[in-house]
Design a protein around this motif. Structure first.
Motif, short mmCIF file in Angstrom:
data_model
loop_
_atom_site.label_atom_id
_atom_site.label_comp_id
_atom_site.label_asym_id
_atom_site.label_seq_id
_atom_site.Cartn_x
_atom_site.Cartn_y
_atom_site.Cartn_z
N ILE A 27 0.90 -1.08 0.31
CA ILE A 27 -0.19 0.32 -0.09
C ILE A 27 0.57 1.17 0.00
O ILE A 27 2.18 1.29 0.16
CB ILE A 27 -1.10 -0.42 1.27
N ASN A 31 -1.79 5.97 2.41
CA ASN A 31 -2.52 4.98 2.91
C ASN A 31 -2.17 4.83 4.47
O ASN A 31 -3.16 4.36 5.37
CB ASN A 31 -2.67 4.37 2.24
N LEU A 34 -2.17 7.46 6.58
CA LEU A 34 -4.27 7.82 7.59
C LEU A 34 -4.28 6.42 8.43
O LEU A 34 -5.42 6.70 9.20
CB LEU A 34 -4.75 6.89 5.51
N VAL A 40 -8.88 6.02 7.98
CA VAL A 40 -9.76 4.95 7.24
C VAL A 40 -10.78 4.32 8.02
O VAL A 40 -11.36 4.01 9.26
CB VAL A 40 -9.03 3.71 6.69
N LYS A 41 -11.70 4.33 6.51
CA LYS A 41 -13.41 3.47 7.39
C LYS A 41 -13.22 2.10 7.38
O LYS A 41 -13.80 1.31 8.03
CB LYS A 41 -14.25 3.42 5.88
N GLY A 42 -11.98 1.46 7.12
CA GLY A 42 -11.86 -0.56 7.08
C GLY A 42 -9.73 -0.58 6.64
O GLY A 42 -9.53 -0.11 6.61
N ILE A 43 -10.54 -2.29 7.25
CA ILE A 43 -9.21 -2.34 6.61
C ILE A 43 -9.03 -3.89 6.59
O ILE A 43 -9.68 -4.39 6.28
CB ILE A 43 -8.25 -2.61 8.24
N ARG A 44 -8.60 -4.42 4.83
CA ARG A 44 -8.96 -5.39 4.84
C ARG A 44 -8.13 -6.44 4.96
O ARG A 44 -6.55 -6.36 5.56
CB ARG A 44 -8.45 -5.59 3.38
N THR A 47 -4.50 -7.10 3.89
CA THR A 47 -3.59 -5.95 4.41
C THR A 47 -3.14 -6.28 6.13
O THR A 47 -1.95 -6.64 6.45
CB THR A 47 -4.18 -4.78 4.27
N MET B 1 -6.56 4.60 -3.38
CA MET B 1 -6.15 5.95 -2.54
C MET B 1 -6.94 5.81 -1.44
O MET B 1 -8.38 5.30 -1.76
CB MET B 1 -6.43 7.58 -3.20
N ALA B 2 -6.96 6.13 -0.77
CA ALA B 2 -7.70 6.66 0.93
C ALA B 2 -8.34 7.70 1.14
O ALA B 2 -9.20 7.66 2.41
CB ALA B 2 -7.11 5.73 2.02
N GLN B 3 -7.88 8.87 0.37
CA GLN B 3 -8.18 10.11 1.28
C GLN B 3 -10.22 10.36 0.52
O GLN B 3 -9.84 9.76 -0.56
CB GLN B 3 -7.57 11.37 0.66
N GLU B 178 -16.71 5.55 -0.23
CA GLU B 178 -16.27 4.65 1.04
C GLU B 178 -15.67 3.19 0.87
O GLU B 178 -14.67 3.04 1.65
CB GLU B 178 -17.95 4.07 0.95
N HIS B 179 -15.46 2.86 -0.51
CA HIS B 179 -14.77 2.08 -0.53
C HIS B 179 -13.07 2.13 -0.84
O HIS B 179 -11.87 2.06 -0.63
CB HIS B 179 -14.29 1.42 -2.26
N GLN B 181 -11.83 4.23 0.75
CA GLN B 181 -11.45 4.39 2.53
C GLN B 181 -11.21 3.21 3.17
O GLN B 181 -10.62 3.27 3.94
CB GLN B 181 -12.56 5.36 3.02
N ILE B 182 -10.82 2.23 2.15
CA ILE B 182 -10.30 0.64 2.94
C ILE B 182 -9.24 0.33 2.87
O ILE B 182 -9.19 1.24 1.14
CB ILE B 182 -11.80 0.04 2.34
N VAL B 183 -8.45 0.48 3.42
CA VAL B 183 -7.12 0.54 2.99
C VAL B 183 -6.49 -1.23 3.01
O VAL B 183 -7.73 -2.16 3.83
CB VAL B 183 -5.49 0.61 3.81
#
Lengths: 71, 183
Positions: A27, A31, A34, A40-44, A47, B1-3, B178-179, B181-183
């Motif tokens: 990544i 990112n 962040l 962030v809204k989530g993490i895979r 990852t 990109m997560a911004q 939203e997608h 912003q998911i890393v």
């Protein structure tokens, strides 16, 4: 949100640079930054698994749940 | 990109080339359509348009009728041109690789709204035009003509369909954001 990200603490303990971790995980440093700040809204899972593999730790070492204070 | 503010950029060369072409075509049509109507009215005389729209022909015509009639005749095509400008904005974003964003949804919604307005104008303008153009006719030969053609009705339907698609696109843009912003 109630989820704290302690990645910077683990990175400091392991003396690992963000740049190296980002390169290993695949990544961008932006990112990763962040993620460290919990912006962030989530993490895979993918990852998370790569981070744990590189830092030799468990997901629970990186993420912690703290109940939100209610008024 | 997560911004959170970042746009999801995709590379689709074929679609981007087509979008570039469509953007220019939309801009061209937005210029040509109202210009043609204006030229037909002010250079060719109102008779051609009145006959095409099955409207009663004026016996006597004052200059104010000619000008007001011309302005009225231009309304549907001007609204259609405005819709085409919104479409051009949509295609310019596609050309730049932006396929899912709030801007796309807004441009598509704007296009739909203007197509609907153009359709409504297509239904309302002919009766108004008939009144204006026969205003100076002798009593008994003034007219109020209603004409419902398939073009404005289809424009209303087409605009409604596009409005629904724009609403889906807005939801897709939210999901894409939203997608991102998911890393």
């Amino acid at each position: 949100m109630g989820i704290e990200v302690n990645l910077d603490v683990i990175l400091a303990r392991r003396k690992v640079r963000s740049k190296d971790l980002a390169a290993f995980v695949g990544i961008t440093e932006a990112n990763l930054s962040l993620l460290k700040r919990g912006k962030v809204k989530g993490i895979r899972f993918e990852t998370l698994a790569r981070i744990c593999e590189y830092l030799d730790c468990q997901p629970g070492d990186i993420l912690r749940y703290t109940p939100e204070e209610t008024e | 990109m997560a911004q959170p503010t970042a746009r999801l950029m995709l590379s689709e060369p074929g679609l981007q080339r087509l979008s570039a072409w469509l953007a220019w075509t939309s801009l061209g049509l937005a210029t040509v359509i109202p210009a043609s109507v204006a030229a037909l009215w002010f250079l060719g005389g109102p008779a051609a348009i009145m006959a095409r729209a099955n409207l009663p022909m004026p016996v006597a015509l004052d200059s104010w009728q000619w000008l007001l009639g011309g302005a009225l005749a231009l309304v549907p095509s001007a609204l259609l041109a405005a819709a085409l400008l919104a479409a051009a904005r949509c295609f310019r974003l596609f050309r730049g690789g932006v396929f899912f964003s709030a801007d796309i949804a807004r441009a598509l919604r704007s296009f739909a709204a203007r197509v609907v307005m153009s359709g409504l104008a297509g239904l309302l303008v002919p009766p108004l035009l008939s009144v204006v153009m026969t205003w100076s006719n002798p009593p008994g030969s003034r007219a109020l003509a209603f004409h419902v053609g398939s073009t404005p009705v289809l424009a209303l339907f087409f605009g409604g369909v596009l409005w629904a698609i724009a609403a889906v696109m807005a939801r897709a843009a939210d999901l894409a954001d939203e997608h991102a912003q998911i890393v």
